[in-house]
Design an enzyme around this catalytic site. Structure first.
Site, PDB file in Angstrom:
ATOM      1  CG  HIS A 131      -1.986  -0.836   0.992  1.00 50.03           C
ATOM      2  ND1 HIS A 131      -3.393  -0.499   0.771  1.00 50.03           N
ATOM      3  CD2 HIS A 131      -2.387  -2.182   1.346  1.00 50.03           C
ATOM      4  CE1 HIS A 131      -4.193  -1.520   0.564  1.00 50.03           C
ATOM      5  NE2 HIS A 131      -3.611  -2.327   1.306  1.00 50.03           N
ATOM      6  CG  ASP A 141      -6.768  -3.296   1.584  1.00 54.06           C
ATOM      7  OD1 ASP A 141      -6.263  -4.033   0.824  1.00 54.06           O
ATOM      8  OD2 ASP A 141      -6.478  -2.976   2.950  1.00 54.06           O
ATOM      9  CD  GLU A 156      -4.875  -9.089   3.406  1.00 50.33           C
ATOM     10  OE1 GLU A 156      -4.460  -9.099   4.699  1.00 50.33           O
ATOM     11  OE2 GLU A 156      -4.833  -8.169   2.832  1.00 50.33           O
ATOM     12  CG  HIS A 169      -4.283  -7.189  -0.513  1.00 47.28           C
ATOM     13  ND1 HIS A 169      -3.753  -6.271   0.351  1.00 47.28           N
ATOM     14  CD2 HIS A 169      -3.312  -7.091  -1.627  1.00 47.28           C
ATOM     15  CE1 HIS A 169      -2.188  -6.069   0.184  1.00 47.28           C
ATOM     16  NE2 HIS A 169      -2.067  -6.517  -1.061  1.00 47.28           N
TER      17      HIS A 169
END
Length: 260
Positions: free
Chosen positions: A144, A151, A233, A236
């Site tokens: 990130h 996300d 995830e 993500h």
């Protein structure tokens, strides 16, 4: 130009200090970073780390405003995803975009504080906090911070109202049935956001039916627009060919950080 020079200077200082690729204490972003809401205001926002509704249980360092800041190529790819979803009566909703290194440091400090289990009942009910680094839920670096990882989730339009989180309210497991979890207005993805549990893996065998179909809808749309998946995830994604693959920025999430 002055702001860009400040960022470049910070990178040079970090390299000389023995931490190549990490830009420390910048006050501004390169011109390649933009506020997503200014480019596509139809995309919904729920920037959790500006609030207390996250696994830390309080606003996270570096989140001055609830903004989604991303690189220009990532913005263009997200616009493509959003256009396709809106034709089906859906919308993206952003949980997190660019994340400053100081926020990543905050996460690491929280994970090392084993006595702080304020949010365990919701975000990691079955995971021992001592294993968060080993299990890959917390790291000292995050994609990130390079500006092209996001996300996000999908919301059905018109978006249902979402009540505010009340700090101190009773917490419910992030993998409880959707009718019992915090009333996030997303379509059912099988778990809530930032669920530190194997059930958050895109293809966990316990996730089937509509929640799995919803995950795959998000996954397919993002891949088609040029993102690669992180299947541990479901929320993500990282842009393929990201413009800053080796630099981890630290300017705050705030309008003042941006050139325009």
């Amino acid at each position: 130009m002055k702001r860009r020079l400040l960022v470049l200077a910070a990178v040079v200082v970090s390299v000389l200090a023995g931490a190549p690729g990490v830009a420390h204490a910048e006050v501004a972003a390169p011109a390649d970073f933009v506020n997503l809401a200014k480019v596509d205001p139809t995309i919904l926002m729920d920037i959790r780390y500006k609030t207390a509704h996250n696994f830390v249980g309080r606003p996270v360092n570096g989140y001055v405003e609830p903004l989604c800041i991303v690189t220009r190529p990532a913005v263009q790819a997200l616009k493509v995803v959003q256009a396709g979803l809106r034709r089906r009566g859906l919308s993206l909703k952003m949980y997190d975009c660019y994340r400053p290194q100081r926020a990543v440091d905050h996460f690491a400090a929280w994970a090392e504080d084993l006595g702080d289990t304020l949010t365990k009942a919701e975000f990691y009910p079955d995971v021992d906090k001592t294993t968060l680094f080993e299990d890959g839920y917390i790291s000292y670096r995050s994609g990130h911070s390079r500006g092209s990882t996001v996300d996000l989730t999908i919301v059905r339009l018109p978006a249902a109202p979402q009540r505010p989180y009340v700090p101190g309210e009773p917490l419910v497991s992030c993998y409880a049935p959707v009718s019992r979890r915090f009333p996030d207005n997303t379509i059912d993805m099988g778990t809530g956001y930032d669920c530190f549990d194997p059930r958050a893996n895109t293809f966990d065998p316990r996730i089937a039916g509509r929640p799995l179909a919803n995950r795959l809808q998000l996954r397919d749309a993002m891949v088609a627009a040029g993102f690669r998946v992180y299947d541990l995830e479901w929320w993500h994604f990282t842009l393929v060919g990201e413009p800053f693959p080796d630099t981890y920025f630290d300017f705050p999430v705030a309008r003042r950080s941006l050139v325009c």
